[in-house]
Design a protein around this motif. Structure first.
Motif, PDB file in Angstrom:
ATOM      1  N   THR A 121     -13.627  31.683  18.944  1.00  8.33           N
ATOM      2  CA  THR A 121     -14.666  30.678  19.156  1.00  8.33           C
ATOM      3  C   THR A 121     -15.439  30.426  17.870  1.00  8.33           C
ATOM      4  OG1 THR A 121     -14.872  31.378  21.445  1.00  8.33           O
ATOM      5  CG2 THR A 121     -16.673  30.049  20.556  1.00  8.33           C
ATOM      6  N   ALA A 122     -15.738  31.492  17.140  1.00 13.25           N
ATOM      7  CA  ALA A 122     -16.494  31.351  15.893  1.00 13.25           C
ATOM      8  C   ALA A 122     -15.696  30.587  14.840  1.00 13.25           C
ATOM      9  CB  ALA A 122     -16.873  32.722  15.354  1.00 13.25           C
ATOM     10  N   CYS A 123     -14.385  30.616  14.967  1.00 11.95           N
ATOM     11  CA  CYS A 123     -13.518  29.972  13.980  1.00 11.95           C
ATOM     12  C   CYS A 123     -13.137  28.554  14.414  1.00 11.95           C
ATOM     13  CB  CYS A 123     -12.274  30.826  13.764  1.00 11.95           C
ATOM     14  SG  CYS A 123     -11.280  30.290  12.369  1.00 11.95           S
ATOM     15  N   ARG A 124     -14.088  27.837  14.949  1.00 11.45           N
ATOM     16  CA  ARG A 124     -13.890  26.429  15.316  1.00 11.45           C
ATOM     17  C   ARG A 124     -14.884  25.596  14.517  1.00 11.45           C
ATOM     18  NH1 ARG A 124     -14.376  27.125  21.525  1.00 11.45           N
ATOM     19  NH2 ARG A 124     -12.563  28.407  21.890  1.00 11.45           N
ATOM     20  N   MET A 125     -14.402  24.594  13.854  1.00 12.13           N
ATOM     21  CA  MET A 125     -15.280  23.748  13.039  1.00 12.13           C
ATOM     22  C   MET A 125     -16.301  23.028  13.901  1.00 12.13           C
ATOM     23  SD  MET A 125     -15.520  23.475   9.860  1.00 12.13           S
ATOM     24  CE  MET A 125     -16.755  22.644   8.934  1.00 12.13           C
ATOM     25  N   SER A 126     -16.003  22.809  15.171  1.00 20.98           N
ATOM     26  CA  SER A 126     -16.942  22.117  16.057  1.00 20.98           C
ATOM     27  C   SER A 126     -18.208  22.937  16.302  1.00 20.98           C
ATOM     28  CB  SER A 126     -16.270  21.789  17.386  1.00 20.98           C
ATOM     29  OG  SER A 126     -15.830  22.981  18.019  1.00 20.98           O
ATOM     30  N   GLU A 127     -18.196  24.222  15.963  1.00 20.94           N
ATOM     31  CA  GLU A 127     -19.370  25.084  16.124  1.00 20.94           C
ATOM     32  C   GLU A 127     -20.423  24.827  15.034  1.00 20.94           C
ATOM     33  OE1 GLU A 127     -19.810  27.527  18.633  1.00 20.94           O
ATOM     34  OE2 GLU A 127     -18.080  26.500  19.489  1.00 20.94           O
ATOM     35  N   TYR A 128     -20.080  24.078  14.009  1.00 16.55           N
ATOM     36  CA  TYR A 128     -20.944  23.900  12.841  1.00 16.55           C
ATOM     37  C   TYR A 128     -21.284  22.420  12.659  1.00 16.55           C
ATOM     38  CZ  TYR A 128     -18.951  28.472  12.301  1.00 16.55           C
ATOM     39  OH  TYR A 128     -18.542  29.753  12.550  1.00 16.55           O
ATOM     40  N   PRO A 129     -22.439  22.131  12.069  1.00 21.93           N
ATOM     41  CA  PRO A 129     -22.790  20.721  11.860  1.00 21.93           C
ATOM     42  C   PRO A 129     -21.838  20.046  10.874  1.00 21.93           C
ATOM     43  CG  PRO A 129     -24.432  22.178  10.855  1.00 21.93           C
ATOM     44  CD  PRO A 129     -23.475  23.045  11.613  1.00 21.93           C
ATOM     45  N   THR A 130     -21.611  18.762  11.090  1.00 21.34           N
ATOM     46  CA  THR A 130     -20.678  18.034  10.221  1.00 21.34           C
ATOM     47  C   THR A 130     -21.196  17.927   8.795  1.00 21.34           C
ATOM     48  OG1 THR A 130     -21.664  15.939  10.888  1.00 21.34           O
ATOM     49  CG2 THR A 130     -19.695  16.660  12.087  1.00 21.34           C
ATOM     50  N   ALA A 131     -22.491  18.123   8.591  1.00 23.86           N
ATOM     51  CA  ALA A 131     -23.051  18.022   7.240  1.00 23.86           C
ATOM     52  C   ALA A 131     -22.472  19.072   6.306  1.00 23.86           C
ATOM     53  CB  ALA A 131     -24.568  18.156   7.286  1.00 23.86           C
ATOM     54  N   VAL A 132     -21.996  20.189   6.839  1.00 23.45           N
ATOM     55  CA  VAL A 132     -21.459  21.231   5.969  1.00 23.45           C
ATOM     56  C   VAL A 132     -20.043  20.934   5.515  1.00 23.45           C
ATOM     57  CG1 VAL A 132     -22.906  23.026   6.971  1.00 23.45           C
ATOM     58  CG2 VAL A 132     -20.624  22.667   7.858  1.00 23.45           C
ATOM     59  N   SER A 133     -19.424  19.920   6.069  1.00 25.68           N
ATOM     60  CA  SER A 133     -18.043  19.643   5.699  1.00 25.68           C
ATOM     61  C   SER A 133     -17.855  18.311   4.992  1.00 25.68           C
ATOM     62  CB  SER A 133     -17.156  19.679   6.951  1.00 25.68           C
ATOM     63  OG  SER A 133     -17.550  18.668   7.845  1.00 25.68           O
ATOM     64  N   THR A 134     -18.937  17.716   4.546  1.00 22.75           N
ATOM     65  CA  THR A 134     -18.822  16.443   3.840  1.00 22.75           C
ATOM     66  C   THR A 134     -19.443  16.555   2.456  1.00 22.75           C
ATOM     67  OG1 THR A 134     -20.899  15.680   4.802  1.00 22.75           O
ATOM     68  CG2 THR A 134     -18.871  15.069   5.943  1.00 22.75           C
ATOM     69  N   GLY A 135     -18.891  15.835   1.523  1.00 18.05           N
ATOM     70  CA  GLY A 135     -19.407  15.844   0.166  1.00 18.05           C
ATOM     71  C   GLY A 135     -18.828  14.693  -0.627  1.00 18.05           C
ATOM     72  N   ARG A 136     -19.252  14.573  -1.854  1.00 13.29           N
ATOM     73  CA  ARG A 136     -18.776  13.471  -2.699  1.00 13.29           C
ATOM     74  C   ARG A 136     -17.317  13.635  -3.092  1.00 13.29           C
ATOM     75  NH1 ARG A 136     -23.525  11.312  -6.460  1.00 13.29           N
ATOM     76  NH2 ARG A 136     -22.432   9.401  -6.004  1.00 13.29           N
ATOM     77  N   SER A 137     -16.902  14.857  -3.361  1.00 14.07           N
ATOM     78  CA  SER A 137     -15.514  15.081  -3.766  1.00 14.07           C
ATOM     79  C   SER A 137     -14.714  15.826  -2.699  1.00 14.07           C
ATOM     80  CB  SER A 137     -15.466  15.857  -5.087  1.00 14.07           C
ATOM     81  OG  SER A 137     -16.146  17.081  -4.963  1.00 14.07           O
ATOM     82  N   VAL A 138     -15.379  16.245  -1.627  1.00 11.47           N
ATOM     83  CA  VAL A 138     -14.724  16.995  -0.554  1.00 11.47           C
ATOM     84  C   VAL A 138     -14.175  16.021   0.478  1.00 11.47           C
ATOM     85  CG1 VAL A 138     -15.081  18.655   1.303  1.00 11.47           C
ATOM     86  CG2 VAL A 138     -16.221  18.977  -0.895  1.00 11.47           C
ATOM     87  N   GLY A 139     -12.889  16.118   0.745  1.00  9.15           N
ATOM     88  CA  GLY A 139     -12.278  15.280   1.770  1.00  9.15           C
ATOM     89  C   GLY A 139     -12.528  15.851   3.146  1.00  9.15           C
ATOM     90  N   THR A 140     -12.019  17.061   3.389  1.00  8.56           N
ATOM     91  CA  THR A 140     -12.187  17.705   4.687  1.00  8.56           C
ATOM     92  C   THR A 140     -12.348  19.213   4.516  1.00  8.56           C
ATOM     93  OG1 THR A 140      -9.803  17.995   4.964  1.00  8.56           O
ATOM     94  CG2 THR A 140     -10.770  16.011   5.929  1.00  8.56           C
TER      95      THR A 140
END
Length: 157
Positions: free
Chosen positions: A66-85
């Motif tokens: 369960t802890a290893c699901r990206m849906s557990e975390y806000p989407t802000a932590v997975s977006t950036g200027r050079s980060v795709g996914t």
């Protein structure tokens, strides 16, 4: 007799100045490109490092899958200027959790792109819950890799 005062620069003086500017530009442009590549690569490491502590906290509060699901975390932590996914996958065979970050395929320095495949390169953090260790690996060029991620894992293909 009137003495004539020089009113401008000679052609040779102007050519010397242009040559000096050309030499400086030839040195400065590659150095700037390396600097931007390192800065863009560092963004991924920062975002992924920010996921490590919440992952450990969630793993102690709930189970590891369960802890290893990206849906557990806000989407802000997975977006950036050079980060795709940034994605997370739980490996049922060995109980590890992989945090996989992929750079954008365009709009970033070419050192962050697998030009032949047309996709961004990857960084992988793997957490092993049984012994509490983190491993890191990447397919980035050595010149832009983080020193903390020297490539003990290979990035998935």
């Amino acid at each position: 007799m009137k003495k004539q005062i020089q009113q401008g620069f000679t052609l040779i003086e102007l050519m010397i100045v242009v040559a000096i500017i050309g030499i400086l530009a030839a040195v400065a442009i590659p150095a700037y490109q390396d600097y931007t590549a390192k800065a863009q690569a560092a963004e991924m490491y920062s975002l992924m490092a920010g996921l490590k502590t919440p992952l450990l906290e969630n793993a102690s509060a709930v189970d590891m899958p369960t802890a290893c699901r990206m849906s557990e975390y806000p989407t802000a932590v997975s977006t950036g200027r050079s980060v795709g996914t940034i994605t997370m996958t739980y490996n049922t065979t060995d109980g590890t959790c992989d945090i996989i970050g992929q750079y954008k395929a365009s709009g970033v320095n070419t050192k962050l792109i697998d030009v032949g495949a047309g996709v961004g390169k990857q960084v992988v953090y793997r957490y092993n819950a049984t012994n509490g260790t983190w491993l890191c690996g990447t397919d980035l060029d050595v010149s832009v890799q983080s020193k903390s991620c020297a490539g003990t894992l290979t990035a998935p293909t």
